[in-house]
Design an enzyme around this catalytic site. Structure first.
Site, mmCIF file in Angstrom:
data_model
loop_
_atom_site.group_PDB
_atom_site.id
_atom_site.type_symbol
_atom_site.label_atom_id
_atom_site.label_comp_id
_atom_site.label_asym_id
_atom_site.label_seq_id
_atom_site.Cartn_x
_atom_site.Cartn_y
_atom_site.Cartn_z
ATOM 1 N N ASP A 1 0.272 -1.435 0.504
ATOM 2 C CA ASP A 1 -0.414 -0.070 0.179
ATOM 3 C C ASP A 1 0.942 1.648 0.137
ATOM 4 O OD1 ASP A 1 -2.338 1.850 0.554
ATOM 5 O OD2 ASP A 1 -2.238 1.557 2.250
ATOM 6 N N GLU B 1 3.213 -7.505 8.449
ATOM 7 C CA GLU B 1 1.772 -8.165 7.701
ATOM 8 C C GLU B 1 2.022 -9.766 7.034
ATOM 9 O OE1 GLU B 1 -0.019 -5.300 6.402
ATOM 10 O OE2 GLU B 1 -0.150 -4.432 8.782
ATOM 11 N N TYR C 1 -6.629 -2.386 13.291
ATOM 12 C CA TYR C 1 -7.954 -1.867 12.885
ATOM 13 C C TYR C 1 -9.114 -1.781 13.606
ATOM 14 C CZ TYR C 1 -3.573 -0.235 10.246
ATOM 15 O OH TYR C 1 -2.134 0.410 9.795
ATOM 16 N N GLU D 1 0.900 -0.986 14.023
ATOM 17 C CA GLU D 1 -0.186 0.285 13.150
ATOM 18 C C GLU D 1 -1.402 -0.013 14.094
ATOM 19 O OE1 GLU D 1 -0.324 -1.387 9.505
ATOM 20 O OE2 GLU D 1 1.802 -1.176 8.548
HETATM 21 C C1 E9O Z 1 0.202 -1.889 6.033
HETATM 22 C C2 E9O Z 1 0.511 -0.727 5.693
HETATM 23 O O1 E9O Z 1 0.847 -0.323 4.667
HETATM 24 N N1 E9O Z 1 -0.247 -2.274 6.776
HETATM 25 C C3 E9O Z 1 -1.999 -1.822 6.664
HETATM 26 C C4 E9O Z 1 -1.723 0.019 5.833
HETATM 27 C C5 E9O Z 1 -3.196 0.324 5.650
HETATM 28 O O2 E9O Z 1 -3.409 1.632 5.758
HETATM 29 C C6 E9O Z 1 -0.924 -0.494 5.233
HETATM 30 O O3 E9O Z 1 -0.312 1.109 4.734
HETATM 31 O O4 E9O Z 1 -4.325 -0.588 4.700
HETATM 32 C C7 E9O Z 1 -3.576 -2.248 7.031
HETATM 33 C C8 E9O Z 1 -4.151 -3.643 7.031
HETATM 34 C C9 E9O Z 1 -4.705 -3.804 7.176
HETATM 35 C C10 E9O Z 1 -5.063 -5.233 6.684
HETATM 36 C C11 E9O Z 1 -7.021 -5.319 7.167
HETATM 37 C C12 E9O Z 1 -7.996 -6.797 6.624
HETATM 38 C C13 E9O Z 1 -8.831 -6.710 7.737
HETATM 39 C C14 E9O Z 1 -9.712 -7.436 7.229
HETATM 40 C C15 E9O Z 1 -11.171 -7.420 7.708
#
Ligand code: E9O
Length: 603
Positions: free
Chosen positions: A163, A416, A472, A509
């Site tokens: 990303d 990740e 998140y 994060e």
């Molecule tokens: C890596 C980062 O480079 N982690 C991501 C960040 C984002 O904002 C990205 O910018 O997307 C988050 C990954 C979250 C994955 C969650 C998936 C949940 C599915 C239910």
């Protein structure tokens, strides 16, 4: 690897400036024996993508070419001359006066080559061919494919498995430096602190090349006073009343290394370093014996115009903003940052988690690497195997480059990855072992876990010294429902703590996309109000968990990404905009972090 520096015996010439540039349309082969038919101007160091306002250039997948000419002062020609790239993203072929002189794969670490044999008198022509393609033999990884257009020409396509925008080019300085023909090749410093009597022993190894009669090492303090000296390539210099390198209160010593021949100093190098102790013990992350609390960020090297290119004013500003907020640390998500940034962090006392470009590793790790040939596979499994090769190289080059930095307190081996997948432990175990073997300072290692990985499914937790979670709740999961998010966050953290009472836990994060200037009476997702509520919710839970040793939010600033339906001109999880203007939450976090001490926050 030593950073190029002017000393009494060394000269550094900077090849930054405007180079000639072209993208390779792969219609006519490029003849490197002649000047490039390139008409565009391109500034170095910087990514090429955002410098021309051309869609074709910005989105180009394939090869690009850079060229410039230079002359060298005659008086330097007797010296050993080295051409050095801070990085070349992602793969480079370097030609001097039409001869291929070096090749390097991996876009975020330096490489160098001696050029004496290929120099000519007068003007020299330096040509660089770069590839910005990514697949399973590179880090980061990408899904690469080739199709054909209407005229039968090959079209290269890349779907990045991460990303952030795939910025590329000569993004870091290109330099030529001189040394004598017998010279100091590398310096490894491993200071050992005795916290009880405030003393330290500066252990180290000096690597030299050529005829060397003697090596003398002198340690100087910040007042330029000699505090210790020794001769020989292996050092163990004892220092009393030592000034420790502390977060926010950096103290830097200098090791002046002198190489003697026939009673004369012929080469000198000065390595700046800090003395501090890192340890993980009983669920705490200790710096100089005190439990440290990480307050900070996941970041990116990302800016308007420069792209991922080195911008020293931007680096200075970013660290100033962090300090004003009471932050003390960041992670180099998702690749090693410039050497200039690492040096600045040493100087400013900012704590760094140093990460390899192992992002997007959503592979299935279910293969057995031993004794397999490409022909054994009909699919792309063979390519996936080769990711491990790139991974080993990236770890080796990162540690080789950053081993002496006081600011670096932990290595991040991946971000990740599919740690839940069968074979993940077998894939990662040798990589953690490698990092531990290579790091002379024996820093802790971690790898950040994606939120689909749970305490039950993570196969790699045993490898990590610190549990690093990217989470998140309330954003990617249960968007907008902060009540449910709070419960989920609490339950998960307490479960990790119960299962691993001796491992510190941190968030590497957590965040919510927020459009600067968007407000809502209902605290809706994407509004500045929601972002603040989200962070307040997370903080509440963090404060309840004893072994929770740090919060590094996602992200310091909005940043550019590839296209996607969840991305409007990039990822908006910044607490600052891309122009470094604060969103509303900066006030709240400033107030929180200024009131959290660097040490002993958790009893
Ligand atoms: C890596 C980062 O480079 N982690 C991501 C960040 C984002 O904002 C990205 O910018 O997307 C988050 C990954 C979250 C994955 C969650 C998936 C949940 C599915 C239910």
């Amino acid at each position: 690897m030593l950073y190029p520096m002017e000393t009494a015996s060394r000269v550094v010439l900077d090849l930054s400036g405007v180079w000639r540039f072209m993208i390779d349309k792969e219609q006519i082969p490029v003849d490197v024996t002649r000047p490039l038919p390139a008409t565009l101007s391109m500034a170095v160091p910087a990514s090429f993508n955002d410098q021309t306002a051309s869609k074709e250039i910005r989105e180009h997948v394939g090869y690009v070419w850079y060229e410039r000419c230079f002359e060298l002062p005659q008086l330097l020609r007797q010296e050993r001359l080295v051409l050095r790239f801070g990085s070349a993203t992602h793969e480079a072929w370097v030609y001097l006066n039409g001869h291929l002189i070096t090749h390097h794969k991996g876009g975020f670490t330096p490489f160098e080559v001696e050029i004496n044999d290929d120099l000519v008198t007068g003007e020299n022509r330096l040509t660089v061919k770069l590839s910005n393609m990514l697949d399973y033999t590179t880090l980061p990884v990408g899904h690469y494919k080739e199709t054909q257009n209407e005229t039968g020409q090959r079209v290269r396509q890349l779907d990045e498995n991460f990303d952030f925008f795939n910025y590329a080019g000569l993004q870091r300085p290109v330099k030529i430096y001189s040394t004598p023909h017998s010279y100091i090749r590398d310096i490894t410093l491993t200071p050992k602190v005795n916290l009880t009597n405030h003393s330290a022993v500066v252990n180290g190894e000096i690597e030299t090349v050529g005829d060397v009669e003697q090596v003398v090492v002198t340690i100087l303090d910040e007042d330029n006073q000699v505090v210790g000296t020794t001769s020989g390539k292996t050092l163990a210099i004892e220092l009393n009343s030592v000034h420790l390198w502390q977060p926010g209160k950096a103290y830097l010593y200098r090791a002046k290394v002198e190489l003697y021949q026939a009673g004369q100093v012929i080469d000198t190098y000065i390595e700046t370093f800090g003395i501090r102790q890192i340890a993980v013990k009983a669920g705490k992350f200790l710096i100089n014996g005190q439990p440290f609390y990480f307050k900070g960020f996941g970041k990116h090297e990302d800016a308007y115009i420069h792209g991922r290119g080195l911008s020293e004013p931007q680096n200075v500003l970013d660290l100033s903003l962090m300090k004003q907020m009471g932050a003390n640390s960041f992670r180099t998500s998702h690749y090693p940052y410039s050497e200039e940034m690492m040096r600045l962090c040493d100087r400013e006392g900012i704590v760094v988690i140093d990460e390899v470009p192992a992002v997007g590793l959503m592979l299935s790790f279910t293969f057995d690497v031993s004794a397999l040939e490409k022909d054994d596979f009909e699919d792309d499994t063979w390519e996936k195997l080769r990711t491990a090769e790139a991974h080993r190289q990236a770890i080796t080059e990162m540690i080789d480059r950053d081993k002496n930095h006081a600011s670096v307190v932990m290595w991040s081996i991946s971000n990740e990855a599919a740690n839940f997948s069968k074979g993940a432990y077998e894939y990662f175990k040798p990589l953690f072992d490698l990092a531990r073997k290579l790091d002379p300072q024996q820093r802790p290692c971690t790898s950040t876990s994606i939120m689909m990985t749970t305490l039950k499914t993570d196969r790699c937790l045993a490898l990590a010294d610190v549990i690093a979670l990217n989470r998140y709740y309330g954003w990617y999961m249960g968007n907008g429902d902060l009540k449910a998010a709070e419960t989920a966050t609490r339950e998960e953290l307490l479960a990790y703590q119960a299962k691993f009472p001796d491992k510190p836990i941190m968030y590497t994060e957590y965040g919510a996309d927020t459009i600067a200037g968007l407000h809502s009476n209902y605290d809706e997702p994407f509004s500045e109000e929601f972002q603040e509520d989200y962070y307040r919710m997370c903080s509440r839970v963090f404060d309840e968990v004893t072994n929770f040793v740090g919060e590094q939010l996602w992200n310091f600033a909005d940043f550019q990404t590839k296209f996607g339906i969840q991305r409007g001109q990039g990822n908006k999880k910044g607490i600052f905009t891309r122009a470094r203007e604060p969103k509303m939450v900066v006030r709240y976090l400033t107030q929180r972090w200024r009131n959290i001490p660097d040490f002993n926050y958790k009893k």
